[in-house]
Write a protein that holds these residues in place. Structure first.
Motif, PDB file in Angstrom:
ATOM      1  N   ARG A 113       9.650  -7.410  -2.491  1.00 30.27           N
ATOM      2  CA  ARG A 113      10.376  -6.253  -3.005  1.00 30.27           C
ATOM      3  C   ARG A 113      10.265  -5.142  -1.982  1.00 30.27           C
ATOM      4  NH1 ARG A 113       8.205  -7.046  -9.036  1.00 30.27           N
ATOM      5  NH2 ARG A 113      10.105  -7.928  -9.930  1.00 30.27           N
ATOM      6  N   HIS A 114      11.342  -4.862  -1.326  1.00 29.36           N
ATOM      7  CA  HIS A 114      11.246  -3.893  -0.241  1.00 29.36           C
ATOM      8  C   HIS A 114      11.260  -2.456  -0.720  1.00 29.36           C
ATOM      9  CE1 HIS A 114      10.718  -6.604   3.074  1.00 29.36           C
ATOM     10  NE2 HIS A 114      11.441  -7.438   2.356  1.00 29.36           N
ATOM     11  N   ASP A 115      11.452  -2.279  -2.011  1.00 30.72           N
ATOM     12  CA  ASP A 115      11.266  -0.913  -2.516  1.00 30.72           C
ATOM     13  C   ASP A 115       9.796  -0.676  -2.896  1.00 30.72           C
ATOM     14  OD1 ASP A 115      11.555  -2.740  -4.558  1.00 30.72           O
ATOM     15  OD2 ASP A 115      12.812  -1.466  -5.820  1.00 30.72           O
ATOM     16  N   LYS A 116       8.969  -1.668  -2.674  1.00 28.71           N
ATOM     17  CA  LYS A 116       7.525  -1.499  -2.863  1.00 28.71           C
ATOM     18  C   LYS A 116       6.901  -1.140  -1.531  1.00 28.71           C
ATOM     19  CE  LYS A 116       4.526  -1.929  -5.174  1.00 28.71           C
ATOM     20  NZ  LYS A 116       3.838  -0.757  -5.776  1.00 28.71           N
ATOM     21  N   PHE A 133       4.621  -1.376   1.547  1.00 29.08           N
ATOM     22  CA  PHE A 133       3.821  -2.340   2.302  1.00 29.08           C
ATOM     23  C   PHE A 133       3.116  -1.597   3.419  1.00 29.08           C
ATOM     24  CE2 PHE A 133       6.518  -5.328   0.104  1.00 29.08           C
ATOM     25  CZ  PHE A 133       5.683  -6.407  -0.090  1.00 29.08           C
ATOM     26  N   PRO A 134       2.000  -2.090   3.940  1.00 31.52           N
ATOM     27  CA  PRO A 134       1.353  -3.334   3.537  1.00 31.52           C
ATOM     28  C   PRO A 134       0.819  -3.248   2.097  1.00 31.52           C
ATOM     29  CG  PRO A 134      -0.089  -2.055   4.973  1.00 31.52           C
ATOM     30  CD  PRO A 134       1.233  -1.349   4.948  1.00 31.52           C
ATOM     31  N   HIS A 135       0.587  -4.423   1.521  1.00 38.90           N
ATOM     32  CA  HIS A 135       0.100  -4.451   0.144  1.00 38.90           C
ATOM     33  C   HIS A 135      -1.330  -3.922   0.061  1.00 38.90           C
ATOM     34  CE1 HIS A 135      -2.028  -7.963   1.506  1.00 38.90           C
ATOM     35  NE2 HIS A 135      -0.936  -8.688   1.648  1.00 38.90           N
ATOM     36  N   VAL A 136      -1.824  -3.778  -1.171  1.00 38.68           N
ATOM     37  CA  VAL A 136      -3.110  -3.090  -1.375  1.00 38.68           C
ATOM     38  C   VAL A 136      -4.331  -3.932  -1.013  1.00 38.68           C
ATOM     39  CG1 VAL A 136      -2.317  -1.602  -3.250  1.00 38.68           C
ATOM     40  CG2 VAL A 136      -3.229  -3.864  -3.790  1.00 38.68           C
ATOM     41  N   ASP A 194       2.638  -1.774  11.471  1.00 38.40           N
ATOM     42  CA  ASP A 194       2.371  -1.067  10.217  1.00 38.40           C
ATOM     43  C   ASP A 194       1.831  -1.994   9.131  1.00 38.40           C
ATOM     44  OD1 ASP A 194       3.212   1.181  11.393  1.00 38.40           O
ATOM     45  OD2 ASP A 194       5.108   1.349  10.304  1.00 38.40           O
ATOM     46  N   TRP A 195       2.136  -3.259   9.238  1.00 38.44           N
ATOM     47  CA  TRP A 195       1.707  -4.197   8.204  1.00 38.44           C
ATOM     48  C   TRP A 195       0.398  -4.889   8.568  1.00 38.44           C
ATOM     49  CZ3 TRP A 195       5.785  -7.123   4.879  1.00 38.44           C
ATOM     50  CH2 TRP A 195       6.783  -6.213   4.459  1.00 38.44           C
ATOM     51  N   CYS A 196       0.171  -5.073   9.866  1.00 34.43           N
ATOM     52  CA  CYS A 196      -1.038  -5.782  10.312  1.00 34.43           C
ATOM     53  C   CYS A 196      -2.278  -4.962   9.984  1.00 34.43           C
ATOM     54  CB  CYS A 196      -0.955  -6.033  11.812  1.00 34.43           C
ATOM     55  SG  CYS A 196      -2.513  -6.631  12.493  1.00 34.43           S
ATOM     56  N   LYS A 197      -3.288  -5.639   9.395  1.00 33.25           N
ATOM     57  CA  LYS A 197      -4.523  -4.935   9.049  1.00 33.25           C
ATOM     58  C   LYS A 197      -5.667  -5.325   9.977  1.00 33.25           C
ATOM     59  CE  LYS A 197      -3.293  -4.420   4.187  1.00 33.25           C
ATOM     60  NZ  LYS A 197      -3.287  -5.183   2.936  1.00 33.25           N
ATOM     61  N   ASP A 207      -0.817 -10.730   5.441  1.00 28.04           N
ATOM     62  CA  ASP A 207       0.033  -9.552   5.293  1.00 28.04           C
ATOM     63  C   ASP A 207       1.458  -9.764   5.795  1.00 28.04           C
ATOM     64  OD1 ASP A 207      -1.386  -6.942   4.252  1.00 28.04           O
ATOM     65  OD2 ASP A 207      -2.888  -8.178   5.238  1.00 28.04           O
ATOM     66  N   TYR A 242       7.053   0.153 -11.498  1.00 26.22           N
ATOM     67  CA  TYR A 242       5.980   0.035 -10.514  1.00 26.22           C
ATOM     68  C   TYR A 242       4.854   1.021 -10.846  1.00 26.22           C
ATOM     69  CZ  TYR A 242       9.462  -2.465  -7.726  1.00 26.22           C
ATOM     70  OH  TYR A 242      10.395  -3.359  -7.286  1.00 26.22           O
TER      71      TYR A 242
END
Ligand SMILES: Cc1ncc(C[n+]2csc(CCOP(=O)(O)OP(=O)(O)O)c2C)c(N)n1
Ligand code: SF4
Ligand code: SF4
Ligand code: SF4
Ligand SMILES: [Mg+2]
Lengths: 275, 86, 383
Positions: A13-16, A18-21, B16-19, B62, C245
């Motif tokens: 879901r690109h309206d969420k 990222f990166p995830h939690v 930005d996504w890589c942790k 990720d 959300y």
């Protein structure tokens, strides 16, 4: 390989945000990738998937993927999933739970869902700990391990999810790890199409709350351990029993084809309708 | 899928996504990747060594790393490949 | 429609519990998940027999009451009208999921046939001890609809009402009965579905890309498509924004919680059902509900025979509390008597809305026996 990530991005879901939690190196994210690839490989439309998640870090994966997603309450994901499946038997109802969610607080629902053999695909993300709440022990924390609530070592034996689910009567019981991703993809695909209650126990590292406190220096160390410890069930069975210590069999443990609950229910209704 | 020949791929990492968990770095059989501590993410330092095994892409928790065949672009041909943004 | 009018309304001799079953089926209930408990089991058994014979009915006995409500919530998300029934101990187990249903705005009907408590209490005796629990049992601020029923016919009608409110306002509705109402057998009329107003949850009229599952609307009740119909969205018990959300932004949190209150509270005139009996000129008022209202009805009649100007408000809606009606009675009467089978739960509400014009007396009984007309009449004579 480029299509792999691209494909996953099609399902996110690109309206969420990222990166995830999840923490760096948390295995839960790998499972999410595996699930997306498996649904895609089987050609199941997004609309036909209901993804029901428990509470915990494991439960947080649901919000990121573009299915019909339901984040339930702690331990009760299977009950909500049961309602959805009985109301809409044609949907693919997938349940994602942590070890605590599935077999500590939700243990009763788990054994009964397995006993009923209702057509759910259940992915238990076993990281041996309560990740979300800060590293308390779960019913899967191994004997002797440290957790914030077993500061002198876990004294209770842990559940063997596979044996438990087998004993309860589920049709399909398997175990994989997030390190052995290709095997995991295969198991998830099998579980998705198998009629009746289908379990994939997914061993997944939580370095933040478990590894760190139990002699794993980094997330990578935990993956190294999974790589070494896990072995195919067939090979494991051939091992000398006294060489089995520390080894974890992965693969398919139960592969039965009894009619699922929703199938039996439909048959009963058809019979009643005839009079 | 696996191309044993080296240097056929381009690696893209979304910074930005890589942790910077180090998973791809530790298990890459060709030692293509390293953690860029200053940037806080992984980086393809020996892209030409990549054997396109796919490990990094399948295991990144990720979804932050993409291995693209050289010549092709990530989006199927119409756009230029995105540079490794770090 | 008129071609279907082959059959007429039926007269049956039924238990209150059976009337609930009739009402649920008339309202379009097609899913029941439950766990047996006295004195509600007859509802479950009735559904077990009837539902599998309906067009798409599903009945399932779950492993406990938590699971029962969980299954109902799942089926509700899948588009079904759902019901479960229980009694005190099971009702306590359900509390966490009641809050979840409020938060995700899942329509459902929960019947609690009250028995003596606390704990296992008096399993086969009537009580009204769960009134405030029905209003406030789950944690966190929430709005909810709580109804009751006086006699067997009422059980049928209030069950239909409960379904209508659940669908119209996207909310769990709790129907509180007591052991006496559920286990009384009397003659009732089962109407035809086409003669009843039957409501269904609002469906989205916009394409899926535009749909927001928890959007602010004038009525405050967002449309709710069934899972799998092309409107993919996220459902969570975490406080969420209008997309569903999770959010912790103060403005979004306040908006979400306020709407959940407003969608019910602003329609109080639709939801608050009361049955007034001789209240116009009453000098001594009675406020009662459930089987006690039946005793109160008789007591008021007997008082009138003796020349006392007594009147009764029978509360069919307990929450949101029918303030306007009760306040009116309090303004007219010098004394208002609240008989109930608990230590004083609705009397708290009556006292709360008392403008100071009336004395509120309570009659409380917790010995597992009904409050008799005689007891109420005695009080009226003193009032
Ligand atoms: C009824 C209830 N009790 C306790 C909690 C607190 N809680 C949230 S997640 C969790 C444990 C999660 O552990 P697990 O299921 O293993 O998931 P993980 O975070 O490890 O993925 C607990 C105890 C809760 N949310 N609800
Ligand atoms: S605490 Fe553990 S389970 Fe939770 S996100 Fe972090 S690594 Fe994953
Ligand atoms: S596995 Fe992914 S998140 Fe971890 S370092 Fe590599 S690219 Fe970054
Ligand atoms: S595909 Fe990834 S893991 Fe494999 S060699 Fe190339 S960079 Fe290394
Ligand atoms: Mg866990």
């Amino acid at each position: 390989m480029a299509e792999v990530t691209q494909l996953i991005h099609e399902y996110l879901r690109h309206d969420k945000k990222f990166p995830h939690v999840l923490c760096p190196g948390c295995g839960h994210g790998i499972l999410l990738g595996s699930l997306i690839r498996s649904v895609h490989a089987l050609g199941i439309p997004k609309d036909d998937v209901a993804l029901v998640a428990g509470i915990g870090c494991s439960g947080r994966v649901a919000v990121y993927v573009d299915f019909n997603t339901v984040h339930a309450v702690h331990g009760r994901a299977l009950t909500v999933a049961t309602g959805i499946k009985m109301a809409k038997p044609d949907m693919h109802v997938i349940v994602v739970q942590g070890d605590g969610d599935a077999l500590s607080i939700g243990g009763n629902h788990f054994i009964h869902a397995a006993r009923r053999n209702i057509g759910l695909t259940v992915l238990v993300l076993n990281n041996f700990i309560y990740g979300m709440t800060g590293g308390q022990c779960s019913s899967a924390t191994p004997l002797g391990c440290w957790s914030t609530t077993t500061p002198y070592g876990q004294m209770e034996k842990s559940f063997d999810f596979v044996e438990m689910t087998r004993a309860a009567g589920a049709n399909f019981v398997s175990r994989g790890t997030v390190f052995h991703v290709k095997t995991l993809d295969k198991l998830v695909r099998q579980a998705l199409v198998h009629p009746g209650f289908s379990l994939v126990e997914v061993l997944t590292p939580c370095h933040t709350q478990f590894g760190r406190k139990n002699k794993f220096k980094s997330p990578v160390d935990m993956y190294q351990w999974l790589k070494k410890a896990a072995m195919p069930l067939e090979a494991y069975e051939k091992l000398d029993p006294d060489k089995r210590a520390g080894r974890i069999p992965i693969g398919v443990f139960v592969d039965n084809h009894e009619p699922a609950l929703e199938t039996r229910y439909a048959a009963m209704r058809a019979k009643l309708a005839k009079g | 899928m696996t191309n044993p020949k080296k240097g056929q791929t381009r690696i893209t990492i979304y910074p930005d996504w890589c942790k910077a968990c180090g998973l791809c770095v530790a298990f890459c059989p060709a030692k293509v990747l390293e953690i860029d501590v200053a940037a806080g993410c992984a980086r393809a330092v020996r892209e030409q060594e990549c054997v396109n095994c796919g490990f990094c892409e399948l295991h990144c928790p990720d979804f932050a790393i993409v291995v693209t065949p050289r010549g092709k672009t990530r989006n199927g041909g119409t756009q230029p490949p995105q540079e490794n943004g770090n | 429609m008129s071609a279907k009018r082959k059959t007429a309304a039926r007269e049956i001799f039924a238990l209150g519990a059976e009337a609930v079953v009739e009402g649920a089926l008339l309202a379009g209930c097609s899913f029941y998940g439950g766990y047996p408990i006295t004195p509600s089991s007859e509802i479950m058994e009735g559904m077990a027999e009837r539902l599998p014979r309906t067009e798409d009915g599903v009945f399932i006995q779950m492993e406990d009451e938590i699971a029962s409500l969980g299954a109902c919530i799942g089926a509700s998300l899948a588009g079904r009208k759902v019901m479960t029934a229980t009694s005190g101990p099971g009702f306590s187990l359900m509390q966490e999921l009641i809050g979840y249903a409020c938060m995700i705005e899942a329509p459902l009907v929960l019947v609690n046939v009250m028995r003596g408590g606390p704990s296992t209490g008096l399993p086969t005796s009537p009580a009204q001890g769960d009134v405030q629990q029905a209003r406030w049992g789950t944690h966190g601020d929430h709005s909810i609809i709580v109804l009751s029923a006086t006699d067997v016919q009422d059980c049928l009608h209030m069950t239909v009402k409960a379904f209508n409110f659940a669908e119209k306002y996207r909310t769990p509705v709790i129907l509180l009965l007591d052991e006496v109402t559920a286990h009384t057998r009397e003659k009732i009329t089962v109407p035809l579905a086409q003669d009843l107003e039957i409501l269904y949850r609002l469906q989205p009229s916009m394409p899926p890309e535009w749909y927001k599952p928890f959007e602010e609307t004038v009525r405050g009740v967002p449309p709710m498509p069934p899972l799998g119909s092309g409107y993919r969205f996220h459902v969570t018990g975490l406080t969420h924004d209008d997309h569903g959300y999770p959010t912790q932004k103060p403005d979004e949190v306040v908006a979400a919680i306020s709407r959940q209150f407003r969608k019910i509270d602003q329609f109080f005139f639709d939801i608050q059902i009361t049955d007034e009996f001789l209240t116009g000129d009453a000098e001594v008022g009675v406020v009662a509900y459930g089987s006690v209202a039946r005793s109160a009805h008789l007591a008021v009649e007997q008082a009138r025979e003796r020349g006392i100007k007594a009147g009764l408000i029978d509360l069919k809606t307990l929450f949101p509390f029918p303030r306007a009606a009760v306040e009116g009675l309090l303004r007219r009467c010098r004394t208002v008597i609240v008989p109930e089978m608990n230590m004083g739960q609705i009397s708290r509400e009556v006292k709360r809305v008392n403008p100071g014009t009336s004395t509120v007396w309570t009659i409380n009984r917790v010995d597992g026996h009904i409050i008799t007309p005689k007891q109420i009449l005695e009080s009226i004579r003193k009032g």
